[in-house]
Design an enzyme around this catalytic site. Structure first.
Site, short mmCIF file in Angstrom:
data_model
loop_
_atom_site.label_atom_id
_atom_site.label_comp_id
_atom_site.label_asym_id
_atom_site.label_seq_id
_atom_site.Cartn_x
_atom_site.Cartn_y
_atom_site.Cartn_z
N ARG A 1 44.85 -17.01 -37.18
CA ARG A 1 43.80 -15.25 -36.94
C ARG A 1 44.54 -14.52 -36.33
O ARG A 1 44.14 -13.30 -37.41
CB ARG A 1 42.93 -15.88 -35.62
N ASP A 2 45.46 -14.37 -35.42
CA ASP A 2 45.87 -12.90 -34.72
C ASP A 2 47.06 -12.76 -35.72
O ASP A 2 46.74 -11.49 -36.19
CB ASP A 2 46.69 -13.32 -33.09
N HIS B 1 50.25 -14.94 -24.12
CA HIS B 1 49.72 -14.50 -24.86
C HIS B 1 50.35 -13.14 -25.44
O HIS B 1 50.09 -12.88 -25.00
CB HIS B 1 48.59 -14.82 -25.41
N HIS C 1 52.76 -10.78 -27.15
CA HIS C 1 53.62 -9.52 -28.53
C HIS C 1 54.65 -9.29 -28.31
O HIS C 1 54.82 -9.28 -27.52
CB HIS C 1 51.56 -8.84 -28.95
N CYS D 1 46.94 -6.75 -33.75
CA CYS D 1 44.78 -6.39 -33.01
C CYS D 1 44.74 -4.79 -33.92
O CYS D 1 45.01 -4.19 -33.27
CB CYS D 1 45.01 -6.49 -31.57
N ASN E 1 52.06 -11.75 -32.64
CA ASN E 1 52.84 -12.49 -31.41
C ASN E 1 54.33 -12.83 -32.03
O ASN E 1 54.32 -12.99 -32.82
CB ASN E 1 51.50 -14.04 -31.40
P1 HMG Z 1 28.85 -3.66 -31.61
O1 HMG Z 1 28.93 -3.06 -33.26
O2 HMG Z 1 28.51 -2.95 -30.74
O3 HMG Z 1 27.22 -5.27 -32.52
O4 HMG Z 1 30.07 -4.55 -32.46
P2 HMG Z 1 26.39 -4.71 -33.25
O5 HMG Z 1 26.13 -6.13 -31.69
O6 HMG Z 1 25.36 -3.58 -32.38
O7 HMG Z 1 26.19 -5.58 -34.51
C1 HMG Z 1 26.61 -4.61 -35.38
C2 HMG Z 1 26.68 -4.77 -37.18
O8 HMG Z 1 27.59 -6.52 -37.21
C3 HMG Z 1 24.90 -6.08 -37.09
O9 HMG Z 1 25.05 -5.97 -38.07
C4 HMG Z 1 25.27 -7.45 -36.43
O10 HMG Z 1 24.75 -8.13 -37.14
C5 HMG Z 1 26.64 -7.58 -36.94
P3 HMG Z 1 23.88 -4.75 -39.14
O11 HMG Z 1 22.65 -5.13 -38.38
O12 HMG Z 1 24.75 -3.36 -38.40
O13 HMG Z 1 24.39 -5.61 -40.50
N1 HMG Z 1 27.36 -8.61 -35.86
C6 HMG Z 1 27.93 -9.93 -36.88
N2 HMG Z 1 28.03 -10.40 -37.77
C7 HMG Z 1 28.27 -11.57 -37.67
N3 HMG Z 1 29.14 -12.59 -36.95
C8 HMG Z 1 28.90 -11.56 -35.63
C9 HMG Z 1 28.00 -10.42 -35.32
N4 HMG Z 1 28.49 -9.54 -34.10
C10 HMG Z 1 27.92 -8.16 -35.22
N5 HMG Z 1 30.04 -12.06 -34.62
C11 HMG Z 1 31.35 -6.93 -31.84
C12 HMG Z 1 29.99 -5.17 -31.07
C13 HMG Z 1 32.28 -7.79 -30.46
C14 HMG Z 1 30.50 -7.57 -32.85
C15 HMG Z 1 32.05 -5.43 -32.24
O14 HMG Z 1 32.69 -5.07 -31.77
C16 HMG Z 1 33.19 -7.16 -32.66
O15 HMG Z 1 33.50 -7.71 -34.10
N6 HMG Z 1 34.99 -7.02 -31.81
C17 HMG Z 1 35.45 -7.81 -32.65
C18 HMG Z 1 37.00 -6.71 -32.60
C19 HMG Z 1 38.07 -7.85 -32.70
O16 HMG Z 1 37.98 -9.00 -33.59
N7 HMG Z 1 39.23 -8.07 -31.99
C20 HMG Z 1 40.20 -8.15 -32.56
C21 HMG Z 1 40.75 -9.91 -32.46
S1 HMG Z 1 40.59 -9.57 -29.89
C22 HMG Z 1 42.53 -9.74 -29.77
O17 HMG Z 1 43.08 -9.86 -31.21
C23 HMG Z 1 42.84 -9.51 -28.46
C24 HMG Z 1 43.93 -11.35 -28.57
O18 HMG Z 1 44.79 -11.89 -29.08
C25 HMG Z 1 44.57 -10.99 -27.08
C26 HMG Z 1 45.42 -9.94 -27.22
O19 HMG Z 1 46.42 -9.76 -28.09
O20 HMG Z 1 45.60 -9.35 -26.17
C27 HMG Z 1 42.47 -12.05 -28.39
MG MG Z 2 46.39 -11.63 -29.42
#
Ligand code: HMG
Ligand code: MG
Length: 285
Positions: A13-14, A205, A207, A238, A247
């Site tokens: 994932r990450d 966690h 990086h 990310c 990480n």
């Molecule tokens: P948004 O654009 O505000 O959401 O995004 P929305 O509800 O308006 O949806 C936009 C479109 O996406 C729509 O499709 C939804 O249906 C679809 P359309 O109507 O335009 O065709 N959609 C989805 N489709 C499938 N599965 C879903 C989903 N949600 C919406 N779950 C949202 C808001 C939260 C969805 C977006 O910002 C997002 O997906 N963000 C995730 C970003 C991400 O993955 N970042 C990396 C992970 S976090 C990380 O790495 C940190 C961590 O490792 C810890 C650290 O290191 O600090 C955990």
């Molecule tokens: Mg991370």
């Protein structure tokens, strides 16, 4: 009694979410299977986020359907909203994670809402996860530094960690998202968080952008933490934290911990093979 440390493997994932070129699903499945052979109790296998935001993670259901599930390993997934949770449950994820941030700017960039809005959004998710009988974990990003705001106050981290705990997560993983933390800033952050949550409800966690992740794990061990997230081959980053590296490499963490007398339960030969394979995924992208 042996001092055990739980390593939560993050590479599928990450590790892969930041790769720009699509990685074939069968190679992701092969990576998870190689990691399963190492004996991890938890592998973050998929991310049910919007495929418009992170296209690399769009095939999470296919990955979860294709892996050989090892008894004793939980295959976990990120779920940012109810839609993600429904997809994770349908794909038979064993555990899910919600993810918040201690930085307002990062929250907006990463999940398109404020910290307060994210917590409101997560409340019904945690309730639904509990009804589904699954464990739910929480992440806090930017626990020492933010790519957009710089240094983050320890109290801000402690507040979000406590808010997630109040929602009902079993553990809060503290993310140094951009790998700028130092043993000093991590210790100050932990001191604030430990006033609100006990060490056995926390995970590190870290990086490794600044090359200090192992030192940050050491200081976390001194503060009582015994769960760490790590990524085989040091893969990752990310998409919403420009320039951040992966990480800390799992193999380096296992080596350090075992040398210091901790027990990880990880087969180091199998991990060497999984890490080598993980690095080929990065090299080909
Ligand atoms: P948004 O654009 O505000 O959401 O995004 P929305 O509800 O308006 O949806 C936009 C479109 O996406 C729509 O499709 C939804 O249906 C679809 P359309 O109507 O335009 O065709 N959609 C989805 N489709 C499938 N599965 C879903 C989903 N949600 C919406 N779950 C949202 C808001 C939260 C969805 C977006 O910002 C997002 O997906 N963000 C995730 C970003 C991400 O993955 N970042 C990396 C992970 S976090 C990380 O790495 C940190 C961590 O490792 C810890 C650290 O290191 O600090 C955990
Ligand atoms: Mg991370």
């Amino acid at each position: 009694m042996a001092d055990e440390v739980l390593l939560f493997e993050m590479a599928p994932r990450d590790g892969l979410q930041n790769e720009a070129t699509p990685i074939p699903t069968d190679r992701k499945i092969a990576l998870v299977d190689k990691l399963s052979a190492c004996g991890f109790r938890k592998i973050e296998t998929a991310s049910f986020v919007s495929p418009k935001w992170v296209p690399q993670m769009a095939d999470g259901a296919e990955v979860l359907a294709g892996i050989d599930r090892r008894a004793g390993t939980l295959y976990t997934a990120l779920t940012p909203n109810m839609k993600g949770l429904e997809r994770a449950i349908a794909a038979k994820a064993d555990e899910v994670a919600i993810f918040a941030s201690a930085s307002e700017s990062f929250s907006q960039k990463n999940i398109n809402c404020s910290i307060a809005e994210s917590l409101e959004r997560f409340a019904p998710i945690v309730e639904a996860v509990r009804k589904a009988g699954l464990p739910v974990r929480g992440y806090v990003s930017c626990v020492t530094d933010c790519p957009y705001e710089g240094a983050i106050a320890p109290d801000a981290v402690a507040q979000v960690a406590a808010d997630l705990e109040a929602l009902g997560v079993y553990e809060v993983s503290l993310g140094d998202t951009i790998g700028q933390g130092t043993p000093e800033s991590v210790a100050a952050m932990l001191q604030a968080v430990l006033e609100r949550l006990p060490a056995d409800k926390l995970a590190g966690h870290y990086h490794d952008t600044g090359g200090r992740a192992l030192a940050n794990i050491r200081v976390s061990l001194e503060n009582g933490l015994r769960t760490f997230d790590a990524s085989a081959g040091g893969l990752g980053g990310c998409p919403y934290a420009p320039g951040a590296k992966g990480n800390v490499a799992t193999e380096a963490v296992v080596e350090m911990l075992e040398a210091e007398g901790f027990v990880t339960g990880i087969d180091q030969a199998a991990l060497a093979e999984a890490s080598r394979f993980a690095r080929t995924l990065r090299a080909t992208c």
